[in-house]
Design a protein around this motif. Structure first.
Motif, short mmCIF file in Angstrom:
data_model
loop_
_atom_site.label_atom_id
_atom_site.label_comp_id
_atom_site.label_asym_id
_atom_site.label_seq_id
_atom_site.Cartn_x
_atom_site.Cartn_y
_atom_site.Cartn_z
N GLY A 231 41.06 31.44 44.05
CA GLY A 231 40.50 32.70 44.50
C GLY A 231 41.49 33.60 45.22
O GLY A 231 42.70 33.37 45.21
N PHE A 232 40.95 34.62 45.87
CA PHE A 232 41.73 35.71 46.46
C PHE A 232 41.60 35.71 47.98
O PHE A 232 40.62 35.20 48.54
CB PHE A 232 41.20 37.06 45.98
N THR A 233 42.56 36.36 48.65
CA THR A 233 42.36 36.80 50.03
C THR A 233 42.25 38.32 50.00
O THR A 233 42.79 38.98 49.11
CB THR A 233 43.52 36.38 50.96
N ALA A 234 41.55 38.87 51.00
CA ALA A 234 41.32 40.31 51.03
C ALA A 234 42.64 41.09 51.11
O ALA A 234 42.81 42.12 50.46
CB ALA A 234 40.42 40.67 52.21
N TRP A 235 43.58 40.58 51.92
CA TRP A 235 44.85 41.30 52.05
C TRP A 235 45.66 41.20 50.76
O TRP A 235 46.34 42.14 50.37
CB TRP A 235 45.65 40.75 53.24
N GLY A 236 45.57 40.06 50.09
CA GLY A 236 46.24 39.95 48.80
C GLY A 236 45.74 40.98 47.82
O GLY A 236 46.52 41.64 47.12
N VAL A 237 44.41 41.17 47.78
CA VAL A 237 43.83 42.18 46.89
C VAL A 237 44.27 43.58 47.30
O VAL A 237 44.64 44.41 46.46
CB VAL A 237 42.29 42.07 46.91
N GLU A 238 44.25 43.86 48.60
CA GLU A 238 44.63 45.18 49.10
C GLU A 238 46.06 45.54 48.73
O GLU A 238 46.35 46.66 48.28
CB GLU A 238 44.44 45.23 50.61
N ILE A 239 46.98 44.58 48.89
CA ILE A 239 48.38 44.85 48.56
C ILE A 239 48.55 45.02 47.05
O ILE A 239 49.29 45.90 46.60
CB ILE A 239 49.28 43.71 49.08
N ALA A 240 47.84 44.21 46.26
CA ALA A 240 47.91 44.35 44.81
C ALA A 240 47.46 45.74 44.38
O ALA A 240 48.07 46.38 43.51
CB ALA A 240 47.07 43.27 44.14
N GLN A 241 46.38 46.23 44.98
CA GLN A 241 45.90 47.57 44.65
C GLN A 241 46.91 48.63 45.07
O GLN A 241 47.13 49.62 44.36
CB GLN A 241 44.56 47.82 45.35
N GLN A 242 47.57 48.40 46.20
CA GLN A 242 48.56 49.36 46.70
C GLN A 242 49.77 49.48 45.78
O GLN A 242 50.25 50.59 45.53
CB GLN A 242 49.02 48.93 48.10
N VAL A 243 50.26 48.36 45.26
CA VAL A 243 51.48 48.39 44.45
C VAL A 243 51.19 48.46 42.95
O VAL A 243 52.11 48.53 42.15
CB VAL A 243 52.37 47.16 44.75
N GLY A 244 49.90 48.44 42.57
CA GLY A 244 49.56 48.54 41.16
C GLY A 244 49.78 47.25 40.39
O GLY A 244 50.18 47.28 39.22
N LEU A 245 49.51 46.11 41.03
CA LEU A 245 49.66 44.81 40.38
C LEU A 245 48.30 44.35 39.84
O LEU A 245 47.28 44.49 40.51
CB LEU A 245 50.21 43.79 41.37
N THR A 246 48.29 43.83 38.63
CA THR A 246 47.06 43.29 38.06
C THR A 246 46.83 41.89 38.60
O THR A 246 47.66 41.00 38.42
CB THR A 246 47.15 43.26 36.52
N LEU A 247 45.71 41.69 39.31
CA LEU A 247 45.43 40.46 40.02
C LEU A 247 44.18 39.81 39.42
O LEU A 247 43.07 40.34 39.55
CB LEU A 247 45.23 40.74 41.51
N ILE A 248 44.38 38.66 38.77
CA ILE A 248 43.30 37.97 38.06
C ILE A 248 43.11 36.60 38.70
O ILE A 248 44.05 35.81 38.79
CB ILE A 248 43.64 37.81 36.57
N GLY A 249 41.90 36.31 39.14
CA GLY A 249 41.61 35.03 39.78
C GLY A 249 40.38 34.35 39.21
O GLY A 249 39.69 34.90 38.35
N ARG A 250 40.14 33.12 39.69
CA ARG A 250 38.99 32.33 39.25
C ARG A 250 38.96 32.20 37.73
O ARG A 250 37.89 32.28 37.11
CB ARG A 250 37.68 32.92 39.78
N LEU A 251 40.13 31.99 37.15
CA LEU A 251 40.27 31.87 35.70
C LEU A 251 39.92 30.44 35.29
O LEU A 251 40.75 29.53 35.37
CB LEU A 251 41.70 32.23 35.28
N ARG A 252 38.69 30.23 34.86
CA ARG A 252 38.21 28.90 34.48
C ARG A 252 37.38 29.04 33.21
O ARG A 252 36.35 29.72 33.21
CB ARG A 252 37.38 28.28 35.60
N GLY A 253 37.83 28.38 32.14
CA GLY A 253 37.13 28.51 30.86
C GLY A 253 37.19 29.95 30.39
O GLY A 253 38.26 30.53 30.27
#
Length: 287
Positions: A231-253
């Motif tokens: 999963g994600f942390t909120a700050w990880g998501v915030e920084i990804a949105q800031q720098v334009g990084l595609t952040l994919i989590g909980r990838l199961r099946g």
């Protein structure tokens, strides 16, 4: 291209130790457990950090750590990397003198499971950063997850370890493992720097949480997509949105969540053809 350039070596005797104990019934059991070793990293004559690591690819780890800390900027070319296996020391030498005394005074202990360390301002160098406009096809994502999750590894055989994989489209290229996910990423960063590998068409897959540290390292490396089973942390998501990084989590099946950079995704997979995993019981949202 088929096959890994670098793959895990779960059979390497140096990376694990056989330990005897008992199970829940009191029956004697034997288990391979992962080794931890200290590795001290020097940049020229200056000691930078001592990291706890499984001990493979120490040169890549040292080079990648220094690169991701921004300590190679202005240092010129890396002229030599010396590793002393008896002392567990790596010295990275550059053709320009370096001095990071001030930066070393500011240290952040991260959420890395082997206690990661970031020197200086964690957000330094991210201002104005724009990651490449790469694409990520869902068919690639599912193919990567299926191959990586069934590749023989310490993660599968011994546990207590994280894996990180550098990928191109639907092909995993370099698979590194370590007790801390930050170490595994640094090894990949060091390999990329030494080999002159492109970053703009790559993806990182990790078995660990998508924390601020993971997002920052990925962004500094110039890799536009980061994915994980976890999963994600909120700050990880915030920084990804800031720098334009595609952040994919909980990838199961066939299931995943993208909390940043969804505009890169091309939804081309036939979900009916993807084998799903049973949903985990317990608290909703647990990693």
């Amino acid at each position: 291209m088929t096959g890994f350039i670098i793959a895990p070596d779960p059979g390497c005797a140096r990376l694990t130790r056989r330990v005897t104990g008992v199970d829940q019934t009191g029956t004697e059991v034997e288990q391979n457990v992962v080794e931890e070793r200290p590795l001290t990293i020097y940049l020229n004559a200056q000691e930078i950090v001592t990291a706890m690591t499984i001990g493979d690819y120490p040169e890549y780890l040292a080079l990648g750590f220094l690169r991701n800390q921004g300590m190679l900027e202005g240092a010129g070319a890396v002229t030599r990397i010396d590793y002393d296996a008896e002392l567990d020391v790596v010295v990275v030498r550059t053709d320009h003198a370096t001095d990071h005394e001030e930066k070393l005074k500011k240290k952040t202990r991260t959420s890395g499971c082997a206690v990661g360390t970031v020197f200086g301002d964690m957000m330094e160098g991210l201002e104005g950063l724009s990651l490449p406009k790469a694409e990520m096809r869902t068919s690639w994502l599912y193919a990567l997850a299926a191959q990586i999750n069934t590749t023989p590894s310490l993660y599968l055989s011994a546990g207590a370890i994280h894996g990180t994989v550098l990928c191109h489209r639907d092909q995993p290229l370099v698979y590194m493992e370590d007790v801390g996910r930050h170490n595994a990423v640094d090894k990949i960063s060091g390999w990329m720097l030494q080999e002159g590998a492109r970053a703009d068409d790559k993806m990182l897959y990790t078995t660990g949480r998508l924390t601020s540290e993971m997002v920052i390292k990925c962004a500094h490396m110039g890799i536009p997509v980061l994915a994980s089973r976890s999963g994600f942390t909120a700050w990880g998501v915030e920084i990804a949105q800031q720098v334009g990084l595609t952040l994919i989590g909980r990838l199961r099946g066939k299931r995943f969540q993208c909390l940043a950079g969804a505009e890169r995704i091309i939804w081309d997979a036939d979900l009916d053809a993807i084998k799903d995993e049973p949903k985990r019981s317990g608290r909703k949202g647990s990693a």
